[in-house]
Design a protein around this motif. Structure first.
Motif, PDB file in Angstrom:
ATOM      1  N   ARG A 228      -8.754  -3.439  -4.002  1.00 51.92           N
ATOM      2  CA  ARG A 228      -8.140  -4.717  -3.625  1.00 51.92           C
ATOM      3  C   ARG A 228      -8.510  -5.113  -2.204  1.00 51.92           C
ATOM      4  NH1 ARG A 228      -3.502  -2.679  -6.069  1.00 51.92           N
ATOM      5  NH2 ARG A 228      -2.580  -2.273  -4.015  1.00 51.92           N
ATOM      6  N   SER A 229      -8.647  -4.120  -1.330  1.00 50.90           N
ATOM      7  CA  SER A 229      -8.962  -4.424   0.071  1.00 50.90           C
ATOM      8  C   SER A 229     -10.377  -4.968   0.243  1.00 50.90           C
ATOM      9  CB  SER A 229      -8.776  -3.169   0.934  1.00 50.90           C
ATOM     10  OG  SER A 229      -9.782  -2.204   0.651  1.00 50.90           O
TER      11      SER A 229
ATOM     12  N   GLN B 222      -5.880   0.421  -5.007  1.00 51.65           N
ATOM     13  CA  GLN B 222      -5.468  -0.075  -3.696  1.00 51.65           C
ATOM     14  C   GLN B 222      -6.679  -0.354  -2.811  1.00 51.65           C
ATOM     15  OE1 GLN B 222      -2.025   1.834  -1.763  1.00 51.65           O
ATOM     16  NE2 GLN B 222      -3.416   2.422  -0.103  1.00 51.65           N
ATOM     17  N   HIS B 223      -7.629   0.566  -2.794  1.00 48.42           N
ATOM     18  CA  HIS B 223      -8.817   0.406  -1.949  1.00 48.42           C
ATOM     19  C   HIS B 223      -9.696  -0.737  -2.455  1.00 48.42           C
ATOM     20  CE1 HIS B 223     -11.933   1.177   0.832  1.00 48.42           C
ATOM     21  NE2 HIS B 223     -11.685   2.478   1.043  1.00 48.42           N
TER      22      HIS B 223
ATOM     23  N   ASP C 130       0.836  -1.206   0.000  1.00 49.92           N
ATOM     24  CA  ASP C 130       0.000   0.000   0.000  1.00 49.92           C
ATOM     25  C   ASP C 130       0.869   1.254   0.000  1.00 49.92           C
ATOM     26  OD1 ASP C 130      -2.241  -1.527   0.029  1.00 49.92           O
ATOM     27  OD2 ASP C 130      -2.652  -1.283   2.172  1.00 49.92           O
TER      28      ASP C 130
END
Length: 374
Positions: free
Chosen positions: A197-198, A194-195, A150
């Motif tokens: 993927r979470s 990135q968000h 991240d």
């Protein structure tokens, strides 16, 4: 036959077939340089260990840029001329961009021998050693399990990120249609990916110009997507391995490996395509013979035969340079076997000295003739 990255995969099966059918494999290589200063040149009082340490320094400093395994099958010659250029592509998260060295006199020699530098750089076949392959695969496994690291959210993007978080969570509770998110910078784009993927493997983001589209897929589609990514990675890794696949073929075949004055060639081959050279000559001898149990050097053979007698009660003195041996062999009345070119390999119907393909061809011819007197 010239082999470049453009036709390497097309001919790979035929190369394997030729190696399997070969009686022996003759090799030759052209290098980006030879000596690392005057201290690496041969001296009359060098021991074998001294010579190895000098070759080790040269092999670590310079690269093979043209390599030629020549395969005489029943003394019908098939000659493959490989242009080699180190892998520079990124495979997963492993970025391979090695440094190379060049010696001006070596490049000048190659230029005078009509070496095609443009073909070498633009179409040279990539290669990786086993340690690099392991590193790439290890990093890819880490990426598949843990994802990309991240990036921090800077102060200027706090408001954007809070808004993104609320919007994604609301959409994820009922993702009936794709979500379109407008971005104004690559940094914002990275934060969105990135968000997403979470949220889990079922949520997929893809960039389109000035926006990112987020989609929810089924569990089955997520599994298929993961397998496709693994397959794509393995295919890319195989392409990045390139010429190293041929080295593995040669090792598995365990056919006699022939060269002329080939000590430096063997050092380069081991260092470039296998692993770092060991610190001592004894260790290198064990290691190289483990890979290639039967190695013949035509220079040593010629010195034994001509300088110490040829089995007919006479003694001869003859230059043992490869070109001299080849030319003299065509005129000396020996009982030697006939070697002809395969009809698909007619590049060397005329002499092309100092091209790896031609030099390996005549090394094979010289070996076939010398071996009859051995």
């Amino acid at each position: 036959m010239d082999i470049t990255r453009d036709n390497f995969e097309i001919h790979l099966d035929y190369i394997q077939e030729s190696i399997s059918e070969a009686s022996f494999i003759a090799i030759d290589a052209e290098f980006s340089g030879l000596h690392v200063g005057a201290e690496t040149k041969d001296a009359p009082n060098d021991t074998h260990e001294d010579r190895y340490l000098k070759n080790r320094r040269m092999a670590e400093a310079y690269d093979i840029i043209q390599f030629e395994p020549h395969h005489p099958a029943y003394y019908e010659a098939r000659t493959f001329n490989f242009y080699l250029f180190p892998t520079t592509v990124s495979v997963g998260r492993a970025h391979l961009d090695v440094m190379g060295s060049f010696q001006n006199s070596a490049l000048d020699f190659l230029a005078r021998s009509k070496f095609d530098f443009n073909k070498w750089i633009t179409a040279g076949i990539p290669y990786m050693n086993p340690a690099q392959v392991v590193e790439c695969r290890s990093r890819r496994q880490e990426e598949l399990h843990n994802g990309l690291p991240d990036i921090p959210v800077d102060d200027k993007s706090e408001q954007f990120y809070r808004h993104l978080d609320r919007k994604l969570k609301k959409w994820a509770s009922n993702p009936s249609a794709p979500l379109k998110l407008t971005v104004s910078s690559n940094y914002q784009r990275r934060l969105i990916h990135q968000h997403v993927r979470s949220l889990g493997p079922r949520f997929v983001s893809k960039s389109y110009g000035n926006h990112v589209q987020v989609t929810c897929i089924s569990s089955e589609q997520a599994k298929t997507r993961k397998m496709q990514r693994i397959t794509e990675f393995e295919n890319n890794l195989k392409r990045a391995e390139g010429f190293s696949q041929v080295i593995k073929m040669l090792i598995r075949a365990r056919k006699p490996l022939i060269g002329h004055n080939m000590f430096l060639d063997l050092c380069h081959l081991y260092d470039q395509f296998w692993e770092r050279l060991p610190p001592t000559l004894v260790e290198f001898q064990r290691a190289i013979h483990k890979l290639f149990p039967r190695i013949w050097d035509t220079k040593n053979m010629a010195e034994e035969i001509f300088n110490y007698g040829g089995g007919d009660g006479t003694h001869h003195q003859l230059e043992t340079k490869l070109e001299d041996l080849y030319r003299d062999n065509r005129h000396v009345k020996w009982d030697y076997p006939y070697v002809r070119l395969h009809n698909e390999f007619n590049r060397y119907e005329s002499d092309k000295f100092h091209e790896a393909g031609f030099d390996s061809l005549i090394t094979g011819i010289v070996f076939a003739r010398l071996h009859r007197r051995w």
